[in-house]
Write an enzyme that holds these catalytic residues in place. Structure first.
Site, PDB file in Angstrom:
ATOM      1  N   SER A   1       0.853  -1.196   0.000  1.00 15.55           N
ATOM      2  CA  SER A   1       0.000   0.000   0.000  1.00 15.55           C
ATOM      3  C   SER A   1       0.884   1.238   0.000  1.00 15.55           C
ATOM      4  CB  SER A   1      -0.931  -0.031   1.214  1.00 15.55           C
ATOM      5  OG  SER A   1      -1.906   0.991   1.118  1.00 15.55           O
ATOM      6  N   ASN A   2       0.344   2.378   0.408  1.00 14.69           N
ATOM      7  CA  ASN A   2       1.121   3.615   0.477  1.00 14.69           C
ATOM      8  C   ASN A   2       0.573   4.489   1.602  1.00 14.69           C
ATOM      9  OD1 ASN A   2      -0.941   5.571  -0.657  1.00 14.69           O
ATOM     10  ND2 ASN A   2      -0.827   4.073  -2.327  1.00 14.69           N
ATOM     11  N   HIS A   3       1.183   5.645   1.819  1.00 12.97           N
ATOM     12  CA  HIS A   3       0.872   6.479   2.985  1.00 12.97           C
ATOM     13  C   HIS A   3      -0.244   7.490   2.753  1.00 12.97           C
ATOM     14  CE1 HIS A   3       3.926   4.987   5.645  1.00 12.97           C
ATOM     15  NE2 HIS A   3       4.864   5.153   4.734  1.00 12.97           N
TER      16      HIS A   3
END
Ligand code: C5P
Length: 220
Positions: A29-31
């Site tokens: 995923s990512n932030h």
């Protein structure tokens, strides 16, 4: 202030990250915080739009008067967007994972015992913005966001054309990091490029919602 200039307009907004499973307990995923996308959904709803917020997992409560559809993967986000067609506008703010593991294992991956770590194979995810831009039932107005690190204006214009969207809001992520409260963008319409001043994310969302309202007002 309550406005009604987008009443009757169905607007898809994507927000947050996508989560791409590797097995039942692991993911890529990512932030992305979802703050900007939720602010855009909120601002459009305050103009009276019928907002369909398609959201990846975030820790925010959906804004008032918005229909929120929760998804996890890019494939699910794309399907949820297409289910909302026909729509008048689509505003893609989500940080969609560019890749996903080629297989999501049904059971937890185990260490092999020989000390050799697994090699992950990734496959490309669908581009939701480009898909909506080129769809038979393309929304009248399609808008994207772009995070760039260099040569903002040139890369943003190229991205706008490549994605096939109408407007693109490009920000320099070397200045404004993920999860921050403020944002600064170049607003590209194809006809013109405006450098918007730095402002907080709700203000940026309201400025965009005002432009969307003007766009539809000019068409009647
Ligand atoms: O990551 P990228 O710079 O390509 O993102 C630009 C725009 O495209 C954003 O509006 C993002 O929401 C959208 N996008 C998408 N589906 C993808 C990748 C990006 O809708 N798979």
């Amino acid at each position: 202030s309550k406005r009604t200039d987008l009443s009757g307009k169905r607007i898809i907004v994507t927000a947050g990250p996508t989560v791409e499973p590797l097995d039942p307990v692991r993911f890529i995923s990512n932030h992305s915080s979802g703050i900007q996308g939720y602010a855009v959904a909120d601002a459009l709803a305050q103009h009276g739009a019928d907002v369909r917020l398609i959201s990846g997992p975030v820790s925010l409560s959906p804004p008032a008067n918005v229909t929120c559809i929760h998804v996890r993967t890019a494939e699910d986000m794309k399907a949820a967007c297409l289910e909302q067609l026909p729509a008048d506008a689509a505003i893609c703010v989500a940080a969609v994972s560019d890749w996903r593991p080629d297989v999501a294992y049904a059971s937890k991956m185990k260490k092999s015992g020989d000390g050799i770590p697994p090699v992950l194979k990734l496959v490309e995810n669908p581009d939701i913005l480009a898909t909506l831009s080129r769809h038979d039932q393309r929304p009248t107005l399609v808008v994207g966001f772009a995070a760039e690190t260099d040569d903002l204006r040139k890369h943003a214009e190229q991205k706008r054309l490549r994605k096939g969207c109408d407007w693109l809001l490009a920000n320099d992520v070397t200045k404004h990091r993920f999860g921050g409260k403020r944002n600064q963008v170049l607003f590209l319409t194809g006809d013109e490029t405006e450098a918007w001043p730095e402002m907080d994310k709700p203000s940026l969302a309201h400025r965009l919602a005002d432009r969307v309202a003007q766009f539809f007002q000019a068409r009647v």
